[in-house]
Design a protein around this motif. Structure first.
Motif, PDB file in Angstrom:
ATOM      1  N   SER A  51       4.294  -4.119   6.056  1.00  0.00           N
ATOM      2  CA  SER A  51       3.642  -5.194   5.303  1.00  0.00           C
ATOM      3  C   SER A  51       3.832  -5.039   3.792  1.00  0.00           C
ATOM      4  O   SER A  51       3.502  -5.941   3.029  1.00  0.00           O
ATOM      5  CB  SER A  51       2.151  -5.254   5.630  1.00  0.00           C
ATOM      6  N   TYR A  52       4.365  -3.873   3.377  1.00  0.00           N
ATOM      7  CA  TYR A  52       4.530  -3.615   1.946  1.00  0.00           C
ATOM      8  C   TYR A  52       5.968  -3.845   1.474  1.00  0.00           C
ATOM      9  O   TYR A  52       6.409  -3.228   0.508  1.00  0.00           O
ATOM     10  CB  TYR A  52       4.120  -2.181   1.621  1.00  0.00           C
ATOM     11  N   THR A  82       7.295  -6.083  -0.288  1.00  0.00           N
ATOM     12  CA  THR A  82       7.425  -6.498  -1.691  1.00  0.00           C
ATOM     13  C   THR A  82       6.287  -5.966  -2.556  1.00  0.00           C
ATOM     14  O   THR A  82       6.145  -6.384  -3.714  1.00  0.00           O
ATOM     15  CB  THR A  82       7.452  -8.031  -1.787  1.00  0.00           C
ATOM     16  N   ARG A  83       5.473  -5.062  -2.016  1.00  0.00           N
ATOM     17  CA  ARG A  83       4.330  -4.519  -2.759  1.00  0.00           C
ATOM     18  C   ARG A  83       4.341  -3.002  -2.669  1.00  0.00           C
ATOM     19  O   ARG A  83       4.880  -2.432  -1.714  1.00  0.00           O
ATOM     20  CB  ARG A  83       3.013  -5.034  -2.166  1.00  0.00           C
ATOM     21  N   PRO A  84       3.730  -2.320  -3.631  1.00  0.00           N
ATOM     22  CA  PRO A  84       3.657  -0.855  -3.539  1.00  0.00           C
ATOM     23  C   PRO A  84       2.680  -0.423  -2.457  1.00  0.00           C
ATOM     24  O   PRO A  84       1.721  -1.132  -2.112  1.00  0.00           O
ATOM     25  CB  PRO A  84       3.172  -0.448  -4.932  1.00  0.00           C
ATOM     26  N   GLU A  96       7.742   1.837  -2.711  1.00  0.00           N
ATOM     27  CA  GLU A  96       7.187   2.468  -3.903  1.00  0.00           C
ATOM     28  C   GLU A  96       5.719   2.789  -3.658  1.00  0.00           C
ATOM     29  O   GLU A  96       4.996   1.997  -3.038  1.00  0.00           O
ATOM     30  CB  GLU A  96       7.310   1.526  -5.100  1.00  0.00           C
ATOM     31  N   VAL A 133       1.800   3.564  -5.006  1.00  0.00           N
ATOM     32  CA  VAL A 133       0.862   3.391  -6.108  1.00  0.00           C
ATOM     33  C   VAL A 133      -0.344   4.275  -5.780  1.00  0.00           C
ATOM     34  O   VAL A 133      -0.865   4.237  -4.661  1.00  0.00           O
ATOM     35  CB  VAL A 133       0.461   1.908  -6.303  1.00  0.00           C
ATOM     36  N   LEU A 177      -5.355  -4.765  -5.661  1.00  0.00           N
ATOM     37  CA  LEU A 177      -3.973  -4.690  -5.177  1.00  0.00           C
ATOM     38  C   LEU A 177      -3.655  -5.783  -4.163  1.00  0.00           C
ATOM     39  O   LEU A 177      -2.507  -5.941  -3.753  1.00  0.00           O
ATOM     40  CB  LEU A 177      -3.711  -3.327  -4.525  1.00  0.00           C
ATOM     41  N   GLY A 178      -4.703  -6.493  -3.724  1.00  0.00           N
ATOM     42  CA  GLY A 178      -4.484  -7.533  -2.727  1.00  0.00           C
ATOM     43  C   GLY A 178      -4.306  -6.999  -1.322  1.00  0.00           C
ATOM     44  O   GLY A 178      -3.625  -7.616  -0.488  1.00  0.00           O
ATOM     45  N   VAL A 179      -4.913  -5.839  -1.041  1.00  0.00           N
ATOM     46  CA  VAL A 179      -4.824  -5.261   0.306  1.00  0.00           C
ATOM     47  C   VAL A 179      -5.422  -6.237   1.312  1.00  0.00           C
ATOM     48  O   VAL A 179      -6.513  -6.791   1.099  1.00  0.00           O
ATOM     49  CB  VAL A 179      -5.549  -3.902   0.370  1.00  0.00           C
ATOM     50  N   THR A 180      -4.713  -6.458   2.410  1.00  0.00           N
ATOM     51  CA  THR A 180      -5.142  -7.398   3.438  1.00  0.00           C
ATOM     52  C   THR A 180      -5.580  -6.656   4.690  1.00  0.00           C
ATOM     53  O   THR A 180      -5.393  -5.442   4.817  1.00  0.00           O
ATOM     54  CB  THR A 180      -4.013  -8.363   3.805  1.00  0.00           C
ATOM     55  N   ASP A 204      -2.898  -4.640   6.357  1.00  0.00           N
ATOM     56  CA  ASP A 204      -2.317  -3.505   5.643  1.00  0.00           C
ATOM     57  C   ASP A 204      -2.947  -2.187   6.083  1.00  0.00           C
ATOM     58  O   ASP A 204      -4.016  -2.157   6.699  1.00  0.00           O
ATOM     59  CB  ASP A 204      -2.544  -3.664   4.128  1.00  0.00           C
TER      60      ASP A 204
END
Length: 374
Positions: A38-39, A41-43, A70, A72, A98-101, A104
């Motif tokens: 799920s990451y 495009t996100r760290p 990456e 974080v 961070l917008g954790v869903t 995630d």
């Protein structure tokens, strides 16, 4: 080198694997692959004990980078003080930023403090998201990272606010133990020997013969001790996930006495949790002998198996200035206290045979503790 072992915690739709071996953090992108997708495009959020990050962060970052991810980081100061309302608030705010869903997974790198804090945050974040345990202490590898108990501490006591929230994966990398101070290693060993005392006489006998090698981190004995401990916990958790049937309560052997000692010493480095549990098991064995349920020789053998490792086996070693009644007062705040005003005690019928006693008079416990403190 011994190959990694995978132990399944069977909980229906919440089942997960615990992998025990060396070099696991170097392979995290492969081993935890399904929980990284799920990451794209996100760290990847990793919550870490500051010391654990210093020691092991580069290995994780290298594995993730190789797979195109990456990291974080969110640093958690070492110590029980981090398991607080304010610590929980700061962590959940960071995860939300961070917008954790809900789909995630948050990664928890460190000992029991980080695992408990992250697990509870993930239990309540948007009513529940996933997390992966990366335990870096012996105690967390064999105990707190497995089973889904998550919590923070409050003014009322330790672990009073929490939830059952199972991880999706546990990677118990034995290489992390090479940087663990000897005192922390011994504290974790207390939870290892607990599994022998509560239900596996053969394992207790093996630890008497091989415990020194476990503590010096000899690879094969260490992996055997960790894997055997986790298998024991996995069986109990699978049978009694939320501690309703009584089976899981056996895992609290030594904890009622131990938590009282932790409270009296201010939940500080003066007495680590594992040290308190070790002494608590000795006291449980001696109290069992006092009640005529095991022989005094068996109680002495349990105390010797613990004491020879350098763990505390005499309460008067702690230099406490309290009496038995004060320690019992701490016990009255135990979260296992029942509505009837009684407190169940984990006692022993023999080495490798623990049971729940519901007929223990707290006045008798206070008198026993006065004798031990003298």
């Amino acid at each position: 080198m011994t190959l990694a072992e995978t132990i399944r915690v069977e909980l229906g739709g919440r089942s997960y694997d615990v992998i025990v071996g060396a070099g696991l953090l170097d392979q995290i992108a492969d081993l935890a692959g399904p929980f990284l997708k799920s990451y794209a495009t996100r760290p990847v959020p990793i919550v870490a004990d500051v010391n654990a990050r210093d020691h092991h962060g580069p290995r994780i970052e290298a594995s993730l980078a190789k797979a195109g991810f990456e990291a974080v980081w969110y640093d958690v100061p070492s110590g029980e003080a981090s398991k607080s309302w304010s610590g929980l608030e700061k962590l959940t705010d960071w995860l939300l930023s961070l917008g954790v869903t809900r789909s995630d997974h948050v990664f928890a790198l460190g000992g029991g403090v980080v695992g408990d804090l992250v697990g509870f945050a993930c239990a309540i974040l948007k009513r529940g998201c996933g997390f992966v345990q990366l335990p870096t202490t012996l105690l967390s590898q064999v105990d707190s990272s497995v089973g889904g108990k998550t919590a923070i501490n409050t003014a009322a006591g330790k672990n009073m606010i929490g939830a059952f929230h199972q991880p999706s994966l546990v990677l118990a990398d034995m290489d992390t133990l090479t940087t663990l101070p000897d005192r922390e290693m011994r504290a974790g060993y207390a939870e290892v020997i607990k599994y022998g005392l509560l239900g596996d006489r053969e394992f207790f006998d093996w630890l008497e013969a091989n415990g020194a090698q476990v503590l010096t981190r000899a690879h094969k004995p260490l992996q055997h001790a960790i894997a055997t401990s986790i298998r024991a916990k996995a069986r109990i958790v699978s049978e009694d996930e939320r501690e309703t049937s009584g089976a899981r309560a056996l895992l609290n052997l030594g904890h009622t006495f131990g938590h009282a000692l932790e409270a009296e010493t201010g939940f500080s480095d003066r007495l680590l949790h594992g040290e308190a549990v070790a002494l608590g098991m000795v006291l449980a064995a001696r109290f069992s002998a006092r009640r005529g349920e095991i022989s005094r020789d068996d109680a002495a053998r349990a105390a010797q198996a613990i004491g020879t490792t350098g763990l505390p086996s005499q309460i008067n070693q702690l230099g406490l200035t309290c009496d038995g009644a004060r320690l019992v007062d701490h016990m009255r705040h135990d979260k296992k206290m029942e509505g009837t005003g009684t407190l169940p005690f984990l006692l022993l019928k023999g080495l490798g045979e623990a049971y729940m006693a519901r007929d223990v008079a707290l006045d008798d416990v206070a008198e026993f503790l006065d004798e031990e403190l003298a």
